[in-house]
Design an enzyme around this catalytic site. Structure first.
Site, PDB file in Angstrom:
ATOM      1  N   HIS A 160      22.052  30.168  74.427  1.00 31.19           N
ATOM      2  CA  HIS A 160      21.213  29.236  75.185  1.00 31.19           C
ATOM      3  C   HIS A 160      20.292  29.926  76.185  1.00 31.19           C
ATOM      4  CE1 HIS A 160      21.163  24.795  76.647  1.00 31.19           C
ATOM      5  NE2 HIS A 160      19.991  25.354  76.795  1.00 31.19           N
ATOM      6  N   TYR A 171      24.888  20.263  77.311  1.00 32.62           N
ATOM      7  CA  TYR A 171      24.366  18.890  77.391  1.00 32.62           C
ATOM      8  C   TYR A 171      25.507  17.879  77.454  1.00 32.62           C
ATOM      9  CZ  TYR A 171      19.952  20.922  75.635  1.00 32.62           C
ATOM     10  OH  TYR A 171      18.815  21.667  75.439  1.00 32.62           O
TER      11      TYR A 171
END
Length: 277
Positions: free
Chosen positions: A110, A52
């Site tokens: 992730h 991110y």
């Protein structure tokens, strides 16, 4: 604030707040401001990730909030190109430098990465926990088969699996797998990237309870013992998303919402996910 309880989460000692703030696509001052305001409003669960590129701003928001660090459940996620053992440890330490924190509460893989043996990655993840870099470990975007494999291979208890989950996507099989192995389930995109706001079925249920479709959707998840991490950049939405603990959906209403799922309900842009040859 209510907490998600799952056998695995209890075994690992994890206590995950039922509603959190997702920070995907939040950046710069906006990200720091939203994190700060969320914590001031009563949120205690903040979710970020290496990919991110906002861990620094998330950390800034945490400090600016004035909320005690011990009262916050902070998650970050390791990107797939750091799954080799030495890369994983280095990347986690870099995340902590960006966050300006000695440890996170939950560290997740992730996405699956078939190019690195899962046993090696889970071993490195467990080592990060033993080093004190994280209090708990888990996975994200793992299928039923991968959940089974990960649970069997992990040297330390896995606390959760984080997946896309909202009324349009049937995650019954993943939920059942998590339940059977005692993993908590954390839902990202829990309000279907805002699409549920115009859903007439949710609106009708909302009128009964004087709640918005988003609040109905989040309550539906929480009543399944699922933690939800809606993302918003609008301060006014923060209050709305957390005001879901003063009512309860009936069994019939829960079933009406389950019935909204359809085969093309997945919204995740898999262009964002790793591509395998």
């Amino acid at each position: 604030m209510l907490f998600v309880e799952a056998k695995g989460a209890r075994i690992s000692g994890a206590k995950i707040p039922a509603i959190g703030l997702g920070t995907w696509e939040l950046s710069g001052r906006t990200c720091a401001r939203v994190v700060e305001q969320a914590l001031r409003l009563g949120y205690r669960h903040i979710d970020t990730a290496q990919v991110y590129e906002n861990e620094r701003e998330v950390g800034d928001g945490v400090r600016a909030s004035g909320v005690r660090r011990d009262d916050i459940f902070l998650t970050t996620k390791i990107w797939t190109n750091h799954f080799a053992p030495h890369d994983l440890e280095r990347s986690v330490k870099e995340s902590l430098v960006r966050l300006r924190l000695p440890a996170v509460d939950l560290l997740l893989l992730h996405w699956p990465n078939p190019h690195v043996p899962l046993a090696e990655t889970l071993g490195a993840l467990a080592h990060a926990k033993r080093m004190g870099l994280t209090r708990h470990i888990g996975v994200s975007n793992f299928t039923v088969a991968l959940i089974e494999e990960a649970v069997a291979l992990s040297p330390e208890p896995l606390a959760c699996n984080q997946v896309e989950y909202h009324p349009y996507l049937d995650q019954a099989k993943v939920r059942a797998a998590c339940d059977s192995h005692g993993l908590a389930l954390v839902a990202y995109s829990p309000i279907a990237k805002g699409r549920i706001r115009s859903d007439q079925a949710l609106a009708q249920i909302g009128r009964t309870h004087r709640k918005t479709p988003a609040q109905i959707c989040l309550r539906w998840l929480v009543q399944q013992n699922v933690s939800a991490i809606p993302r918003t950049s609008r301060i006014e939405r923060l209050s709305e998303n957390i005001e879901i603990f003063d009512f309860e959906l009936s069994d019939d209403e829960m079933e009406q919402i389950f019935a909204l799922a359809h085969p093309k309900g997945r919204l995740t842009d898999f262009g964002f996910a790793p591509k395998w040859d």
